[in-house]
Write an enzyme that holds these catalytic residues in place. Structure first.
Site, PDB file in Angstrom:
ATOM      1  N   ASP A  78      64.646  19.941  -1.964  1.00 60.64           N
ATOM      2  CA  ASP A  78      64.205  19.561  -0.620  1.00 60.64           C
ATOM      3  C   ASP A  78      63.185  18.429  -0.740  1.00 60.64           C
ATOM      4  OD1 ASP A  78      65.855  21.335   0.817  1.00 60.64           O
ATOM      5  OD2 ASP A  78      64.450  22.986   0.479  1.00 60.64           O
TER       6      ASP A  78
ATOM      7  N   LYS B 155      70.672  22.614  -5.097  1.00 54.71           N
ATOM      8  CA  LYS B 155      71.038  22.434  -3.699  1.00 54.71           C
ATOM      9  C   LYS B 155      70.643  21.038  -3.242  1.00 54.71           C
ATOM     10  CE  LYS B 155      69.087  23.043   0.650  1.00 54.71           C
ATOM     11  NZ  LYS B 155      68.657  23.733   1.864  1.00 54.71           N
TER      12      LYS B 155
ATOM     13  N   ASP C 246      74.257  21.788   1.166  1.00 55.77           N
ATOM     14  CA  ASP C 246      73.837  22.657   2.280  1.00 55.77           C
ATOM     15  C   ASP C 246      73.684  21.822   3.546  1.00 55.77           C
ATOM     16  OD1 ASP C 246      72.933  24.854   3.715  1.00 55.77           O
ATOM     17  OD2 ASP C 246      70.894  24.752   2.931  1.00 55.77           O
ATOM     18  N   LEU C 247      74.809  21.506   4.171  1.00 54.96           N
ATOM     19  CA  LEU C 247      74.785  20.663   5.376  1.00 54.96           C
ATOM     20  C   LEU C 247      74.888  21.496   6.655  1.00 54.96           C
ATOM     21  CD1 LEU C 247      76.938  17.581   4.272  1.00 54.96           C
ATOM     22  CD2 LEU C 247      74.466  17.949   4.100  1.00 54.96           C
ATOM     23  N   LYS C 248      75.137  22.780   6.514  1.00 61.00           N
ATOM     24  CA  LYS C 248      75.194  23.698   7.673  1.00 61.00           C
ATOM     25  C   LYS C 248      75.984  23.076   8.827  1.00 61.00           C
ATOM     26  CE  LYS C 248      70.994  26.301   6.616  1.00 61.00           C
ATOM     27  NZ  LYS C 248      70.433  25.529   5.491  1.00 61.00           N
ATOM     28  N   LEU C 249      77.247  22.779   8.560  1.00 63.48           N
ATOM     29  CA  LEU C 249      78.084  22.111   9.559  1.00 63.48           C
ATOM     30  C   LEU C 249      78.370  23.040  10.739  1.00 63.48           C
ATOM     31  CD1 LEU C 249      80.656  20.590   7.032  1.00 63.48           C
ATOM     32  CD2 LEU C 249      78.662  19.451   8.031  1.00 63.48           C
TER      33      LEU C 249
ATOM     34  N   ASP D 230      80.484  22.101  14.248  1.00 63.57           N
ATOM     35  CA  ASP D 230      81.094  21.073  15.095  1.00 63.57           C
ATOM     36  C   ASP D 230      82.503  21.549  15.461  1.00 63.57           C
ATOM     37  OD1 ASP D 230      81.731  18.568  16.327  1.00 63.57           O
ATOM     38  OD2 ASP D 230      80.411  17.528  14.925  1.00 63.57           O
ATOM     39  N   ILE D 231      83.281  20.723  16.103  1.00 60.78           N
ATOM     40  CA  ILE D 231      84.643  21.139  16.447  1.00 60.78           C
ATOM     41  C   ILE D 231      85.472  21.245  15.160  1.00 60.78           C
ATOM     42  CG2 ILE D 231      84.530  20.182  18.779  1.00 60.78           C
ATOM     43  CD1 ILE D 231      86.262  17.836  17.747  1.00 60.78           C
ATOM     44  N   PRO D 232      86.510  22.096  15.183  1.00 58.78           N
ATOM     45  CA  PRO D 232      87.272  22.340  13.948  1.00 58.78           C
ATOM     46  C   PRO D 232      87.760  21.068  13.260  1.00 58.78           C
ATOM     47  CG  PRO D 232      87.885  23.947  15.615  1.00 58.78           C
ATOM     48  CD  PRO D 232      86.955  22.977  16.305  1.00 58.78           C
TER      49      PRO D 232
ATOM     50  N   THR E  76      86.566  18.049  13.175  1.00 57.36           N
ATOM     51  CA  THR E  76      85.483  17.314  12.505  1.00 57.36           C
ATOM     52  C   THR E  76      85.031  18.059  11.251  1.00 57.36           C
ATOM     53  OG1 THR E  76      84.792  16.412  14.615  1.00 57.36           O
ATOM     54  CG2 THR E  76      83.153  16.381  12.856  1.00 57.36           C
TER      55      THR E  76
ATOM     56  N   THR F 146      67.238  32.581   7.814  1.00 56.87           N
ATOM     57  CA  THR F 146      66.136  33.409   7.300  1.00 56.87           C
ATOM     58  C   THR F 146      64.815  33.108   8.000  1.00 56.87           C
ATOM     59  OG1 THR F 146      66.150  31.788   5.519  1.00 56.87           O
ATOM     60  CG2 THR F 146      66.955  33.959   4.990  1.00 56.87           C
TER      61      THR F 146
ATOM     62  N   ARG G  90      60.526  34.759  -2.411  1.00 59.14           N
ATOM     63  CA  ARG G  90      59.098  34.536  -2.653  1.00 59.14           C
ATOM     64  C   ARG G  90      58.622  35.484  -3.746  1.00 59.14           C
ATOM     65  NH1 ARG G  90      60.431  30.925  -0.086  1.00 59.14           N
ATOM     66  NH2 ARG G  90      59.493  29.958   1.731  1.00 59.14           N
TER      67      ARG G  90
ATOM     68  N   GLN H 282      59.493  30.795   6.789  1.00 58.85           N
ATOM     69  CA  GLN H 282      60.527  31.827   6.692  1.00 58.85           C
ATOM     70  C   GLN H 282      60.021  33.137   7.292  1.00 58.85           C
ATOM     71  OE1 GLN H 282      63.386  30.960   5.900  1.00 58.85           O
ATOM     72  NE2 GLN H 282      63.575  29.819   3.991  1.00 58.85           N
TER      73      GLN H 282
ATOM     74  N   ARG I 260      60.585  26.469  -2.327  1.00 56.15           N
ATOM     75  CA  ARG I 260      59.176  26.151  -2.584  1.00 56.15           C
ATOM     76  C   ARG I 260      58.513  27.064  -3.611  1.00 56.15           C
ATOM     77  NH1 ARG I 260      58.269  25.507   3.787  1.00 56.15           N
ATOM     78  NH2 ARG I 260      60.032  26.933   3.634  1.00 56.15           N
TER      79      ARG I 260
HETATM   80  O1  C5P Z   1      61.297  26.697   0.260  1.00 55.47           O
HETATM   81  P1  C5P Z   1      62.190  27.835   0.675  1.00 55.47           P
HETATM   82  O2  C5P Z   1      62.378  28.883  -0.383  1.00 55.47           O
HETATM   83  O3  C5P Z   1      61.814  28.408   2.015  1.00 55.47           O
HETATM   84  O4  C5P Z   1      63.598  27.122   0.841  1.00 55.47           O
HETATM   85  C1  C5P Z   1      64.735  27.820   1.241  1.00 55.47           C
HETATM   86  C2  C5P Z   1      65.903  26.912   1.073  1.00 55.47           C
HETATM   87  O5  C5P Z   1      67.073  27.609   1.469  1.00 55.47           O
HETATM   88  C3  C5P Z   1      65.822  25.663   1.951  1.00 55.47           C
HETATM   89  O6  C5P Z   1      66.407  24.623   1.213  1.00 55.47           O
HETATM   90  C4  C5P Z   1      66.626  26.021   3.167  1.00 55.47           C
HETATM   91  O7  C5P Z   1      67.251  24.918   3.756  1.00 55.47           O
HETATM   92  C5  C5P Z   1      67.670  26.963   2.567  1.00 55.47           C
HETATM   93  N1  C5P Z   1      68.247  27.895   3.510  1.00 55.47           N
HETATM   94  C6  C5P Z   1      67.502  28.819   4.228  1.00 55.47           C
HETATM   95  N2  C5P Z   1      68.111  29.655   5.122  1.00 55.47           N
HETATM   96  C7  C5P Z   1      69.431  29.598   5.315  1.00 55.47           C
HETATM   97  C8  C5P Z   1      70.197  28.686   4.578  1.00 55.47           C
HETATM   98  C9  C5P Z   1      69.580  27.853   3.662  1.00 55.47           C
HETATM   99  O8  C5P Z   1      66.289  28.881   4.038  1.00 55.47           O
HETATM  100  N3  C5P Z   1      70.008  30.423   6.142  1.00 55.47           N
END
Ligand code: C5P
Length: 242
Positions: free
Chosen positions: A18, A40, A67-70, A72-74, A76, A123, A185, A194, A215
């Site tokens: 990130d 990632k 991790d683009l979390k798409l 959109d319409i099917p 695309t 999360t 964590r 989170q 992190r």
């Molecule tokens: O720094 P941290 O541990 O909070 O990062 C979590 C990573 O997981 C981030 O890159 C975040 O985009 C990703 N993520 C998330 N929750 C999701 C999907 C992915 O936190 N549902």
């Protein structure tokens, strides 16, 4: 579907890059060294650098979770998944809330070259935030299982869920859906933005197939030490699975 009883292997750790530039990503990857094999690339790095971030990682022999979390319409999403497949990424995320046709389109577009992971409930969301988004009180675990069923029906490789719901997903879907758990964590560590965080050991015990170290590793004073400490929790905990 019945849960599996076979011994479970430890989840694969993925480090979240990130960061806002390829140079920052390269510094982190070189610092972490050969022990870290899966990274990632998310919205921040991909928006800044595009496919060259993925290509550089592949050139270093690393696997990539895009991790683009798409959502959109099917049509695309099918095209985007085909493009991700052509890049050779191992995993690609789409939002399960995009619906059954969109999930199927993602799987079709990826055409077996990339595994599709369906994001259930982020999360970062707690019960109050989810209720506001949905417009009515919604139980998080029930919503995760409902969206996981959509993903399973569309034959995605897995889902993204918090560690707090992972055991329930495994109990219902067994190996039919591979859970990826972010929001890890160290015990007592800062949650940041989170809401539903767990330790690496808890995620492994709950049956995660993949875990994301964000992190907790990348913002640590000693990222190499933090990675080693978290990774060491995974194997013993996976064998204690509930
Ligand atoms: O720094 P941290 O541990 O909070 O990062 C979590 C990573 O997981 C981030 O890159 C975040 O985009 C990703 N993520 C998330 N929750 C999701 C999907 C992915 O936190 N549902």
């Amino acid at each position: 579907m019945a849960g599996v009883t076979a011994p479970r292997t430890a989840p694969l750790p993925i480090v979240a890059l990130d960061v806002g530039s390829l140079a920052d990503a390269q510094r982190l990857v070189r610092q972490l060294g050969p022990a870290t094999t899966f990274y990632k690339v998310g919205l921040q790095l991909f928006s800044a650098e595009g496919p060259r971030a993925v290509e550089w990682l592949h050139g270093e022999g690393k696997r990539v979770f895009l991790d683009l979390k798409l959502h959109d319409i099917p049509n695309t999403v099918r095209g985007a998944a085909a493009s991700a497949g052509a890049l050779g990424v191992s995993l690609l995320t789409v939002h399960a809330l995009g619906g059954a046709a969109m999930l199927r389109a993602a799987v079709e577009g990826a055409a077996g070259r990339t595994n599709i992971m369906a994001v259930t409930v982020l999360t970062s969301m707690d019960a109050a935030t989810l209720a506001r988004s949905m417009g009515h009180p919604t139980e998080i675990a029930g919503e995760v299982l409902r969206l996981a069923q959509e993903a399973c029906d569309a034959q995605t490789h897995g889902i993204v869920c918090a560690g707090t719901e992972c055991a329930a997903v495994r109990a219902r879907f067994g190996d039919a859906l591979q859970p990826l758990v972010p929001g890890l964590r160290p015990a007592g560590g800062a949650a940041h933005d989170q809401s539903r965080v767990v330790t690496a050991a808890e995620a492994a015990r709950a049956g995660a197939a993949y875990v994301i170290f964000g992190r907790a590793v990348t913002a640590a004073a000693d990222p190499v030490g933090a990675y080693a400490t978290l990774a060491a929790e995974l194997q013993p905990a996976a064998q204690e699975k509930s």
